[in-house]
Each structure stands twice: as structure tokens, then as C-alpha cells.
Design a protein around this motif. Structure first.
Motif, PDB file in Angstrom:
ATOM      1  N   ASN A 100      -0.025  -6.475 -26.425  1.00 40.72           N
ATOM      2  CA  ASN A 100       0.827  -5.682 -25.530  1.00 40.72           C
ATOM      3  C   ASN A 100       0.250  -4.306 -25.228  1.00 40.72           C
ATOM      4  O   ASN A 100       0.963  -3.397 -24.798  1.00 40.72           O
TER       5      ASN A 100
ATOM      6  N   GLU B 177      17.104  -2.294 -25.676  1.00 42.84           N
ATOM      7  CA  GLU B 177      17.036  -1.879 -24.272  1.00 42.84           C
ATOM      8  C   GLU B 177      18.395  -1.351 -23.801  1.00 42.84           C
ATOM      9  O   GLU B 177      18.467  -0.361 -23.070  1.00 42.84           O
TER      10      GLU B 177
ATOM     11  N   ALA C 288      10.476   1.839 -19.361  1.00 42.61           N
ATOM     12  CA  ALA C 288       9.368   1.026 -18.868  1.00 42.61           C
ATOM     13  C   ALA C 288       9.231  -0.250 -19.677  1.00 42.61           C
ATOM     14  O   ALA C 288       9.023  -1.326 -19.129  1.00 42.61           O
ATOM     15  N   ARG C 289       9.371  -0.145 -20.991  1.00 41.86           N
ATOM     16  CA  ARG C 289       9.253  -1.325 -21.847  1.00 41.86           C
ATOM     17  C   ARG C 289       9.730  -1.029 -23.256  1.00 41.86           C
ATOM     18  O   ARG C 289       9.748   0.125 -23.692  1.00 41.86           O
TER      19      ARG C 289
ATOM     20  N   LEU D 103       8.857  -2.673 -27.058  1.00 43.85           N
ATOM     21  CA  LEU D 103       8.056  -3.618 -27.846  1.00 43.85           C
ATOM     22  C   LEU D 103       8.666  -3.732 -29.241  1.00 43.85           C
ATOM     23  O   LEU D 103       8.809  -2.741 -29.947  1.00 43.85           O
TER      24      LEU D 103
ATOM     25  N   GLU E 166       9.196   2.989 -24.391  1.00 46.65           N
ATOM     26  CA  GLU E 166       8.540   3.885 -23.441  1.00 46.65           C
ATOM     27  C   GLU E 166       9.452   4.169 -22.256  1.00 46.65           C
ATOM     28  O   GLU E 166       9.944   3.252 -21.600  1.00 46.65           O
TER      29      GLU E 166
ATOM     30  N   GLU F  74       0.331  -1.931 -17.239  1.00 44.28           N
ATOM     31  CA  GLU F  74       1.702  -1.445 -17.260  1.00 44.28           C
ATOM     32  C   GLU F  74       1.824  -0.058 -17.852  1.00 44.28           C
ATOM     33  O   GLU F  74       2.864   0.558 -17.800  1.00 44.28           O
ATOM     34  N   THR F  75       0.758   0.486 -18.431  1.00 48.07           N
ATOM     35  CA  THR F  75       0.848   1.818 -19.002  1.00 48.07           C
ATOM     36  C   THR F  75       0.242   2.865 -18.085  1.00 48.07           C
ATOM     37  O   THR F  75       0.292   4.039 -18.398  1.00 48.07           O
TER      38      THR F  75
ATOM     39  N   LYS G 100       2.898  -5.727 -14.937  1.00 48.00           N
ATOM     40  CA  LYS G 100       2.812  -6.263 -16.290  1.00 48.00           C
ATOM     41  C   LYS G 100       2.343  -7.710 -16.219  1.00 48.00           C
ATOM     42  O   LYS G 100       2.421  -8.359 -15.171  1.00 48.00           O
TER      43      LYS G 100
ATOM     44  N   ASP H 159       2.568 -11.664 -17.141  1.00 50.86           N
ATOM     45  CA  ASP H 159       3.531 -12.662 -17.572  1.00 50.86           C
ATOM     46  C   ASP H 159       2.881 -13.567 -18.616  1.00 50.86           C
ATOM     47  O   ASP H 159       1.769 -13.320 -19.070  1.00 50.86           O
TER      48      ASP H 159
ATOM     49  N   MET I 187       6.630  -4.444 -11.540  1.00 52.63           N
ATOM     50  CA  MET I 187       7.756  -4.050 -12.384  1.00 52.63           C
ATOM     51  C   MET I 187       8.867  -3.383 -11.575  1.00 52.63           C
ATOM     52  O   MET I 187       9.841  -2.880 -12.138  1.00 52.63           O
TER      53      MET I 187
END
Length: 380
Positions: free
Chosen positions: A28, A62, A72-73, A75, A86, A126-127, A197, A199, A207
Motif C-alpha cells: 500500500n 473511516e 484520502a485513505r 490503512l 491520511e 495515490e500519495t 489508486k 484496484d 479517487m
């Protein structure tokens, strides 16, 4: 006991969990080295969430963090009690941190900590949300990012505050080319990107948000007024000035370089004194065939061992497999094993000499005692 030592079985179970967690984080885009170095600058958008109850789902985390802004995400390793959250904007991350630190989640308090500045790999799509120039995965954009990293001092002058717009509510089918055509009407653009991101198949998916960076803040303000709620591909865009820093900060850290493997022998430190040779053999033989196991003893070969030992494998490949599996966080009888590559055959003697100084006078101490005796005799 018929199946071996309980302590060894627990150590192997812990090792498997650590390996799975590390692989999950690497997959990730988490840079694990950032956690093992000395104190450095901390992120303003990425939060470490600790003391999470076992069995917690990502959706549950979340839900509580999205109350304070756009996430954003999140983990969360399957076997972990620590998560990485994040946010897109530092002000929203700060608000969440303030409100949720030590707050009750289920039946335990949450412990929050700001993550290291470089917690995510720069090559993870994605970052790259609002860094200098966001790239998709093609090689040309990657080359640009590398050049910008090499010229960070110049980047500080180029990237001015108030020049970047955060673009929300994008249609998942909208392309970066479409965004460029939309935003270039208000002034010269430096970059325009959509955060993506991977899949499960490895394909890149939008996103639903992105960033448009102008050369001047006046152009960004103009776009904010003229393009707010404009329709692109059937979606009304939501715009705001991004407060997130567009400069990648590279703190001056001295990264510790691990010793390269040249032998098949591993030095193990911090071994609990109740550990037996057969337990060390049982633990390490899981990864390959062992030639010898040695736990040097105190006081001329009698009594308990000295808390360190050596495991020599038949092949370097098996030694490397064991080292990589056990060096991160394997505990035996509650103590974390510390692994190093043994330098040479004289390593045992070197460690014996250092240990012996705790039990016998060194030559230096003897000389000092002789000098004191002479002074006392002179007084008489």
C-alpha cells in the motif's frame, strides 16, 4: 511440550504476523524505513492511530475520521492494532487529531501520533496528491519528479502558497486532459492531476478528486470564482484553495545502513537467560538446515549463557531467509531478539573479552591499582 517449546511457537506466530503486516504496508505504498530512523519532521496530514481493538474494520475508522474532513485513505492491517489515516488537508487532519486523541473508541482510548514526513513512497500514485507535480505512472512524469527532488531548493521558490486548487466531486471517468482544458481558461497551469489508486487487478482508478496548480495565485483565485460548481462530465466541481504544502520536505536524516551479508552465520543479542540451545535451534531451523548453534557461557564455560549466541546455517540463502524473517520484531520470553551478521570467527573472542571486563580487572585497572600502592608506600 511434545510439539516443541511454547515460547518458540509464540515467537514464530509473532514473526508470521509481522511479515504479513509489513507486506501489507509495502503493497500500500508505505515506506517502512521512515519508522526506523531517528526523530525527524512529522507529517501534517498523516496520523498513526494506535490501540485499536482487535477485529476493528476499516469502515469503522473511516466513519469517525470522516466527520472532520476528507480522508484520502485508511490503512489497517488485518492483524494490526495500529492504523494509518491520511487526510487531504492539514487543517482537517489537525482538527481530527485534536478531537479524537484519547477519545473512547468501542471500549478503549485511541492513541494518536503524527506519522513521519516521508511515510509514503513518492512513487505511489495515490500519495502524490498535491506535491509539486503530480504524475500518473508513466516514465516521463516520474523523471520530472526525480529532477524536482534533486532541486528542492529551487522548488521552494517556484511553488508559492495559494496557487493550488483542490478539486472535489470529479466524475470517475474524467481525465486529466479534460481538467487541463477546463482550468487553463483562467491562467497558465503548472500541473493538473487526478489522484488515483490501484484496484485488486493493479489497474489505476480515479479517487474522485484532484489538484490544479497555477503559476500565479491570481489565476487560482480567478478559477475559484469562475469555475466553482461548474459542470464537468455531468458532475458539479467543488473547489477550494489547498493549504497543503506543495514542497516535499526531505529532512537531513542519516539513514542507518544495514550490514551486508557476507557469511552464513548470524549473531543474536538480547537472548533471555532462560533460553536453551535447543530452543534457539528450533526457532532458526524453521528457515533452513543449521550447521551449529552456540550460546557462550559465563565464567569459563560454567553457569548460564551470556545473553548472546551464534547460529551458523549450511547455506547463505537459508541464513538470509531466517535473518529477514526474525530481525524485525521477534520476541522470545518477552525480550526482542536483536540480529546482526557475524563479522568473522574472532567475533566470539571479541564479545568474550568485552564481557570478561565486567568480572575481571582489566590491565588498565591493574596499572592504576599498582600506582596507588606505590603512592601509599611513599607516604609511609
Amino acid at each position: 511440550e511434545g510439539k516443541g517449546s511454547v515460547a518458540v511457537r509464540m515467537a514464530l506466530g509473532e514473526t508470521q504476523i509481522v511479515q504479513e503486516t509489513r507486506q501489507f504496508l509495502i503493497d500500500n505504498g508505505v515506506k517502512l524505513d521512515s519508522f526506523s530512523q531517528g526523530a525527524g519532521k512529522r507529517s501534517k496530514t498523516v496520523i498513526l492511530v494506535k490501540n485499536i481493538p482487535v477485529g476493528t474494520q476499516v469502515e469503522e475508522l473511516e466513519k469517525i475520521f470522516k466527520k472532520y474532513g476528507d480522508v484520502a485513505r485508511v490503512l489497517l492491517p488485518s492483524a494490526g492494532v495500529t492504523a494509518i489515516v491520511e487526510f487531504l488537508e492539514p487543517t482537517e487532519a489537525k482538527q481530527a487529531f485534536t478531537k479524537l486523541a484519547y477519545s473512547k473508541f468501542q471500549h478503549v482510548p485511541l492513541y494518536l501520533e503524527w506519522a513521519p514526513m516521508d511515510v509514503f513512497c513518492t512513487t505511489t500514485p495515490e500519495t502524490k496528491k498535491s506535491e509539486k507535480k503530480q504524475s500518473s505512472i508513466d516514465e516521463d512524469d516520474q523523471a520530472k519528479d526525480e529532477n524536482e527532488a534533486d532541486n528542492s531548493s529551487e522548488g521552494e521558490e517556484e511553488h508559492l502558497p495559494g496557487c493550488t486548487l483542490f478539486v472535489k466531486n470529479l466524475n470517475f471517468l474524467t481525465t486529466e486532459e479534460t481538467l487541463v482544458k477546463t482550468f487553463e481558461k483562467c491562467g497558465p497551469l503548472k500541473s493538473c492531476s487526478i489522484s488515483k489508486k490501484k484496484d485488486k487487478t493493479g489497474s489505476l482508478l480515479s479517487m474522485g478528486y484532484g489538484f490544479a496548480e497555477y503559476a500565479k495565485s491570481e489565476s487560482a483565485n480567478k478559477a475559484l470564482k469562475l469555475l466553482q460548481h461548474c459542470t464537468v462530465d455531468g458532475h458539479q466541481l467543488e473547489l477550494k484553495i489547498s493549504n497543503r504544502a506543495t514542497i516535499t520536505v526531505n529532512p537531513a536524516r542519516k539513514f542507518q545502513k544495514a550490514k551486508k551479508q557476507t557469511v552464513s552465520k548470524i549473531l543474536i543479542r538480547n537472548i533471555p537467560f532462560q533460553t536453551k540451545v535447543k530452543e534457539i535451534r528450533e526457532l532458526f531451523s524453521t528457515f533452513g538446515e543449521i550447521k551449529t548453534v552456540r550460546l557462550p557461557k559465563k565464567m569459563g564455560g560454567t553457569g548460564a549463557h551470556r545473553g548472546f549466541g551464534f547460529v551458523d546455517f549450511l547455506t547463505k540463502q537459508d541464513a538470509k531467509k531466517a535473518f529477514n524473517a526474525l530481525c524485525h520484531s521477534t520476541h522470545l520470553y518477552g525480550r526482542r531478539l536483536v540480529l546482526e551478521w557475524a563479522d568473522s570467527e574472532d567475533t566470539v573472542e571479541t564479545l568474550r573479552r568485552k564481557t570478561a571486563e565486567h568480572y575481571h580487572d582489566s590491565p588498565k585497572k591493574k596499572r592504576q591499582s599498582e600506582i596507588l600502592d606505590e603512592i601509599m608506600e611513599g607516604k609511609d
